[in-house]
Design a protein around this motif. Structure first.
Motif, PDB file in Angstrom:
ATOM      1  N   VAL A 235       2.157  12.136 -10.821  1.00  0.00           N
ATOM      2  CA  VAL A 235       1.687  10.770 -10.606  1.00  0.00           C
ATOM      3  C   VAL A 235       2.904   9.845 -10.632  1.00  0.00           C
ATOM      4  O   VAL A 235       3.708   9.884 -11.562  1.00  0.00           O
ATOM      5  CB  VAL A 235       0.661  10.354 -11.683  1.00  0.00           C
TER       6      VAL A 235
ATOM      7  N   VAL B 109       0.318   5.463   0.740  1.00  0.00           N
ATOM      8  CA  VAL B 109      -0.558   6.548   1.180  1.00  0.00           C
ATOM      9  C   VAL B 109       0.277   7.811   1.339  1.00  0.00           C
ATOM     10  O   VAL B 109       1.505   7.760   1.374  1.00  0.00           O
ATOM     11  CB  VAL B 109      -1.270   6.206   2.511  1.00  0.00           C
TER      12      VAL B 109
ATOM     13  N   ARG C  33      -0.379   3.174  -8.621  1.00  0.00           N
ATOM     14  CA  ARG C  33      -0.233   4.552  -9.110  1.00  0.00           C
ATOM     15  C   ARG C  33      -0.817   5.493  -8.066  1.00  0.00           C
ATOM     16  O   ARG C  33      -1.892   5.245  -7.524  1.00  0.00           O
ATOM     17  CB  ARG C  33      -0.958   4.748 -10.434  1.00  0.00           C
ATOM     18  N   CYS C  34      -0.087   6.561  -7.775  1.00  0.00           N
ATOM     19  CA  CYS C  34      -0.604   7.545  -6.828  1.00  0.00           C
ATOM     20  C   CYS C  34      -0.087   8.937  -7.178  1.00  0.00           C
ATOM     21  O   CYS C  34       0.984   9.084  -7.770  1.00  0.00           O
ATOM     22  CB  CYS C  34      -0.240   7.168  -5.404  1.00  0.00           C
ATOM     23  N   ARG C  35      -0.861   9.931  -6.822  1.00  0.00           N
ATOM     24  CA  ARG C  35      -0.522  11.339  -7.091  1.00  0.00           C
ATOM     25  C   ARG C  35      -0.059  11.984  -5.798  1.00  0.00           C
ATOM     26  O   ARG C  35      -0.677  11.826  -4.755  1.00  0.00           O
ATOM     27  CB  ARG C  35      -1.726  12.093  -7.647  1.00  0.00           C
TER      28      ARG C  35
ATOM     29  N   SER D 210       0.842  -1.202   0.000  1.00  0.00           N
ATOM     30  CA  SER D 210       0.000   0.000   0.000  1.00  0.00           C
ATOM     31  C   SER D 210       0.869   1.241   0.000  1.00  0.00           C
ATOM     32  O   SER D 210       1.996   1.234   0.513  1.00  0.00           O
ATOM     33  CB  SER D 210      -0.927   0.009   1.215  1.00  0.00           C
TER      34      SER D 210
ATOM     35  N   LEU E 107       5.525   9.959   0.333  1.00  0.00           N
ATOM     36  CA  LEU E 107       4.619   8.816   0.231  1.00  0.00           C
ATOM     37  C   LEU E 107       5.072   7.788   1.248  1.00  0.00           C
ATOM     38  O   LEU E 107       6.274   7.526   1.398  1.00  0.00           O
ATOM     39  CB  LEU E 107       4.646   8.201  -1.175  1.00  0.00           C
TER      40      LEU E 107
END
Length: 178
Positions: free
Chosen positions: A153, A97, A174-176, A95, A105
């Motif tokens: 991203v 976050v 994928r995360c921004r 994960s 992150l």
């Protein structure tokens, strides 16, 4: 080894080994005064005992032919046979976050049995296209990736690193970054 039917003809004989040991202990007592010649003689006698024990251990191995019960009757310490570790598995429950800092992150993964360390990897689409992953190495199951660019991203994954250069990758997330 004395009167052991499994090891009837060791080299040196039991009597020879006893003589080697007695000579070594006598030499050990003789060198207590610090005389360098006596110390050198004691060291030679110790090497004779060590070499004799090596010969005996090779003899026990050959005579027992892999039978641990027979080998144990020699009174030698029998080392546990090594077993190959199974391959490491794929990292699960990876994960990502937002961290405490807006440009961080926080990554987390379940423990992978057999893994020695983890490589937390991140890349933009352009970096990923050229296989240019940035890596943060850790022995922990969580990691903070910092110094990222706001509004970008990122593709993130973790690689579990095991013995003998085993590597297993998680799925990509994928995360921004805020």
């Amino acid at each position: 080894m004395t009167d052991n039917p499994h090891f009837a003809t060791p080299t040196p004989t039991v009597e020879g080994m006893n003589a080697n040991m007695e000579e070594f202990f006598n030499a050990l007592n003789d060198c207590k005064d610090g005389d360098r010649l006596k110390i050198a003689i004691k060291n030679q006698k110790r090497e004779v005992v060590i070499n004799s024990l090596h010969l005996w251990s090779a003899y026990v191995l050959s005579q027992s032919a892999g039978d641990v019960a027979i080998a144990m009757t020699s009174n030698f310490t029998i080392r546990k046979t090594t077993t190959r570790k199974p391959p490491i598995g794929k990292p699960e429950n990876f994960s990502v976050v937002a961290g405490a800092n807006p440009l961080d992150l926080q990554c987390r993964v379940n423990k992978v049995d057999g893994a020695n360390s983890y490589n937390y990897m991140y890349a933009t689409d352009e970096m990923m296209a050229s296989n240019n992953w940035q890596v943060v190495s850790s022995t922990q199951m969580k990691c903070i990736i910092s110094g990222l660019v706001s509004g970008t991203v990122y593709n993130c994954r973790v690689a579990a690193i095991g013995p003998r250069n085993q590597i297993m990758y998680s799925d990509i997330i994928r995360c921004r970054v805020a």
